[in-house]
Write an enzyme that holds these catalytic residues in place. Structure first.
Site, PDB file in Angstrom:
ATOM      1  N   SER A   1      25.450  28.380   8.450  1.00  0.00           N
ATOM      2  CA  SER A   1      24.900  27.204   7.773  1.00  0.00           C
ATOM      3  C   SER A   1      24.760  27.449   6.285  1.00  0.00           C
ATOM      4  CB  SER A   1      23.526  26.868   8.364  1.00  0.00           C
ATOM      5  OG  SER A   1      22.853  25.912   7.586  1.00  0.00           O
TER       6      SER A   1
ATOM      7  N   TYR B   1      15.067  28.741  10.478  1.00  0.00           N
ATOM      8  CA  TYR B   1      16.425  28.356  10.866  1.00  0.00           C
ATOM      9  C   TYR B   1      17.447  29.106  10.021  1.00  0.00           C
ATOM     10  CZ  TYR B   1      20.697  25.566  11.100  1.00  0.00           C
ATOM     11  OH  TYR B   1      22.009  25.180  11.231  1.00  0.00           O
TER      12      TYR B   1
END
Length: 335
Positions: free
Chosen positions: A127, A152
């Protein structure tokens, strides 16, 4: 070729499976169908794939160690596209254990399956969130990414490190993809495109964080999928004689690679909103809010290495992408 796609009921997993269908592959897709967002949307994606004879779905949680071992032992996959994860920066503030379970323990089960069953290439989702507090734009895979601003992001950075360890120790070819704000038809309901469109059509205010002073490298789903498919065939090799005096995230003698996959041209948040307004034909009501914890003001992908490796050239701009999404949304929800 026999392929495993994890997270096949998800936005990107569904789109990749649909793109690869009918090209001579045998595709096994898994998903746990969790309720992070509307399960009926996930089921509708699977229903849309059910007409393809070469796609088969298995409901399975990555964290189920025995189930994952059995899956790999039965199918002997040639390549794996690992897209399943607990997503969402803000949700990681509320339910951190879900991220450790899916993104670390589940990811380890994928790596172990690939290791023990001679998988030829693991392509996995990272990501753009890993760039964290970096403020030098565009973001490059050569940049240090040691200051995540959400759990995350930290789990995605850990995924990259785990992949490198398995590439180094066991010769497993791995390719990580740092996705930049993916949007388009069948997208996630917690993402900006979906939230803004829904609110405008329902005459409700849209929430605009950091008072609109943000930009994102919005990337249309079809461009993302083409990048994934092209990279599937670009298997990294090892170079034991390579000497790296100052190793960085994108340099290693192990058979691993890491790429940004974005549009390469950031768009301001307000320009993004105006594109949606233009397509819908209605002005939004704005509710300006401060920056959210775990968020960053700007993202911008350096995609030159991906271009050099695959010829990747994203071609769908935000206005056209907004039109395609709104058309899908109106049809899917009947509005």
């Amino acid at each position: 070729m026999k392929l495993l796609i994890t997270g096949m009921a998800g936005f990107i997993g569904y789109s990749v499976a649909k793109r690869l269908a009918g090209h001579g592959h045998q595709i096994i897709g898994i998903d746990n169908l969790n309720d992070y967002y509307d399960v009926s949307l996930k089921q509708a994606r699977l229903e849309a794939l059910s007409g393809y004879e070469d796609i088969h779905f298995v409901k399975l949680d990555l964290v189920d160690r025995q189930g994952m071992e059995k899956l790999f032992a039965e199918h002997h996959f040639n390549k794996v596209i690992h897209l399943a994860a607990q997503a969402g920066v803000r949700h990681s503030l509320e339910n951190p254990h879900a991220y450790v379970d899916a993104n670390l323990m589940g990811y380890l089960n994928v790596l172990e399956g690939c290791r023990h069953h001679a998988v030829e290439h693991l392509v996995y989702a990272s990501s753009s969130s890993v760039y964290g507090m970096n403020d030098e734009l565009p973001f490059s895979t050569a940049d240090a990414v040691d200051h995540p601003v959400s759990l995350y992001a930290a789990t995605k950075k850990a995924n990259e490190l785990m992949a490198h360890a398995y590439s180094h120790l066991y010769g497993l070819p791995t390719t990580g993809l740092r996705f930049f704000t993916v949007y388009g038809p069948w997208g996630r309901p917690d993402m900006a495109m979906f939230l803004f469109t829904k609110s405008i059509l329902e005459n409700r205010p849209i929430e605009i964080y950091n008072h609109g002073d943000m930009s994102r490298d919005f990337t249309y789903i079809d461009d993302i999928v083409e990048g994934i498919v092209k990279l599937l065939a670009v298997v990294p090799g090892s170079d034991p004689d390579r000497q790296v005096s100052h190793p960085g995230p994108d340099t290693s003698s192990a058979p691993c690679a890491l790429y940004n996959i974005g549009h390469g041209s950031p768009v301001s948040l307000m320009e993004f909103v105006h594109a949606i307004e233009s397509v819908i034909g209605r002005k939004a009501q704005y509710r300006f809010l401060p920056m959210q914890p775990g968020d960053v003001p700007s993202t911008f992908a350096d995609t030159e290495p991906l271009l050099q490796a695959t010829g990747y050239r994203p071609c769908v701009g935000v206005l056209e992408g907004s039109r395609r999404f709104v058309d899908w949304y109106r049809q899917y929800y009947g509005v």
